[in-house]
Design a protein around this motif. Sequence first.
Motif, PDB file in Angstrom:
ATOM      1  N   VAL A 145     -19.262  57.197  -0.947  1.00  0.00           N
ATOM      2  CA  VAL A 145     -20.524  57.893  -0.771  1.00  0.00           C
ATOM      3  C   VAL A 145     -21.573  57.288  -1.695  1.00  0.00           C
ATOM      4  CG1 VAL A 145     -21.669  60.138  -0.935  1.00  0.00           C
ATOM      5  CG2 VAL A 145     -19.293  60.014  -0.167  1.00  0.00           C
ATOM      6  N   LEU A 146     -22.728  56.981  -1.136  1.00  0.00           N
ATOM      7  CA  LEU A 146     -23.860  56.486  -1.921  1.00  0.00           C
ATOM      8  C   LEU A 146     -24.915  57.576  -1.968  1.00  0.00           C
ATOM      9  CD1 LEU A 146     -24.176  52.879  -0.433  1.00  0.00           C
ATOM     10  CD2 LEU A 146     -22.931  53.600  -2.479  1.00  0.00           C
ATOM     11  N   CYS A 147     -25.354  57.917  -3.194  1.00  0.00           N
ATOM     12  CA  CYS A 147     -26.336  58.991  -3.391  1.00  0.00           C
ATOM     13  C   CYS A 147     -27.506  58.478  -4.221  1.00  0.00           C
ATOM     14  CB  CYS A 147     -25.717  60.153  -4.170  1.00  0.00           C
ATOM     15  SG  CYS A 147     -24.271  60.871  -3.410  1.00  0.00           S
ATOM     16  N   ARG A 148     -28.682  58.959  -3.875  1.00  0.00           N
ATOM     17  CA  ARG A 148     -29.871  58.660  -4.673  1.00  0.00           C
ATOM     18  C   ARG A 148     -30.769  59.873  -4.633  1.00  0.00           C
ATOM     19  NH1 ARG A 148     -35.150  55.948  -4.078  1.00  0.00           N
ATOM     20  NH2 ARG A 148     -35.637  55.078  -6.120  1.00  0.00           N
ATOM     21  N   SER A 149     -31.047  60.430  -5.796  1.00  0.00           N
ATOM     22  CA  SER A 149     -31.936  61.581  -5.881  1.00  0.00           C
ATOM     23  C   SER A 149     -33.328  61.091  -6.240  1.00  0.00           C
ATOM     24  CB  SER A 149     -31.394  62.597  -6.892  1.00  0.00           C
ATOM     25  OG  SER A 149     -32.100  63.812  -6.810  1.00  0.00           O
ATOM     26  N   SER A 150     -33.991  61.719  -7.180  1.00  0.00           N
ATOM     27  CA  SER A 150     -35.374  61.361  -7.517  1.00  0.00           C
ATOM     28  C   SER A 150     -35.485  60.104  -8.369  1.00  0.00           C
ATOM     29  CB  SER A 150     -36.045  62.529  -8.234  1.00  0.00           C
ATOM     30  OG  SER A 150     -36.094  63.646  -7.367  1.00  0.00           O
ATOM     31  N   LEU A 151     -34.493  59.853  -9.210  1.00  0.00           N
ATOM     32  CA  LEU A 151     -34.527  58.653 -10.052  1.00  0.00           C
ATOM     33  C   LEU A 151     -34.155  57.422  -9.229  1.00  0.00           C
ATOM     34  CD1 LEU A 151     -32.774  59.972 -13.290  1.00  0.00           C
ATOM     35  CD2 LEU A 151     -35.227  59.671 -12.883  1.00  0.00           C
ATOM     36  N   PRO A 152     -34.702  56.273  -9.591  1.00  0.00           N
ATOM     37  CA  PRO A 152     -34.402  55.045  -8.835  1.00  0.00           C
ATOM     38  C   PRO A 152     -33.041  54.448  -9.218  1.00  0.00           C
ATOM     39  CG  PRO A 152     -35.929  54.549 -10.591  1.00  0.00           C
ATOM     40  CD  PRO A 152     -35.701  56.042 -10.629  1.00  0.00           C
ATOM     41  N   TYR A 153     -31.982  55.217  -9.004  1.00  0.00           N
ATOM     42  CA  TYR A 153     -30.633  54.774  -9.321  1.00  0.00           C
ATOM     43  C   TYR A 153     -29.713  55.241  -8.205  1.00  0.00           C
ATOM     44  CZ  TYR A 153     -26.393  53.785 -11.929  1.00  0.00           C
ATOM     45  OH  TYR A 153     -25.188  53.267 -12.324  1.00  0.00           O
ATOM     46  N   LEU A 154     -28.935  54.330  -7.649  1.00  0.00           N
ATOM     47  CA  LEU A 154     -28.004  54.635  -6.572  1.00  0.00           C
ATOM     48  C   LEU A 154     -26.620  54.876  -7.158  1.00  0.00           C
ATOM     49  CD1 LEU A 154     -27.923  54.731  -3.419  1.00  0.00           C
ATOM     50  CD2 LEU A 154     -27.074  52.383  -3.529  1.00  0.00           C
ATOM     51  N   LEU A 155     -26.087  56.076  -6.971  1.00  0.00           N
ATOM     52  CA  LEU A 155     -24.722  56.381  -7.398  1.00  0.00           C
ATOM     53  C   LEU A 155     -23.750  55.919  -6.326  1.00  0.00           C
ATOM     54  CD1 LEU A 155     -24.939  60.021  -8.805  1.00  0.00           C
ATOM     55  CD2 LEU A 155     -24.632  57.917 -10.105  1.00  0.00           C
ATOM     56  N   ASP A 156     -22.726  55.204  -6.747  1.00  0.00           N
ATOM     57  CA  ASP A 156     -21.675  54.719  -5.860  1.00  0.00           C
ATOM     58  C   ASP A 156     -20.405  55.485  -6.215  1.00  0.00           C
ATOM     59  OD1 ASP A 156     -19.928  53.299  -4.263  1.00  0.00           O
ATOM     60  OD2 ASP A 156     -20.478  51.333  -5.055  1.00  0.00           O
TER      61      ASP A 156
END
Length: 148
Positions: free
Chosen positions: A52-63
């Motif tokens: 799952v790839l997630c990105r909220s308000s900050l410009p960082y993609l969680l893998d």
Amino acid sequence: MQVRRAFILTRSCAVPAPVDEVAAVLTDLEHYPEWWPQVVAVAKIDDDNARVLCRSSLPYLLDLVLTAVSRVPPVVEVALAGDLAGFARFSLASTPDGTRLDFHQEVSVSGLLALAAYVGRPVLLWNHERMMAGCEAGLRARLAERVS
């Protein structure tokens, strides 16, 4: 030496749908991007695992790699690996108006996220709150679609 930072995150809300309907949406990981705006992509690995790839308000993609722990109400839980290590759990309780969801997540971060947590912990917590607000709004909309 690897730097690690721990987070315990909680949130509660109520939705106007029965527990089984809520659990069905929460356990259908492959369709999260259709209703949860911060979930960018999901790739099924097998019946119990998904990337799952997630990105909220900050410009960082969680893998992340999510592994099913429980798919049966009252507890829907996954183990998390990747950029976050730990677990995320939704406890579901029937109410007269639908379902109460209690979200509980315990994770640790390492690497750049752990370093960012030294000074930016409030920003990371705000970012997570934005992600969970997106979850709640999207879940409400998805459940409304299923009813109609």
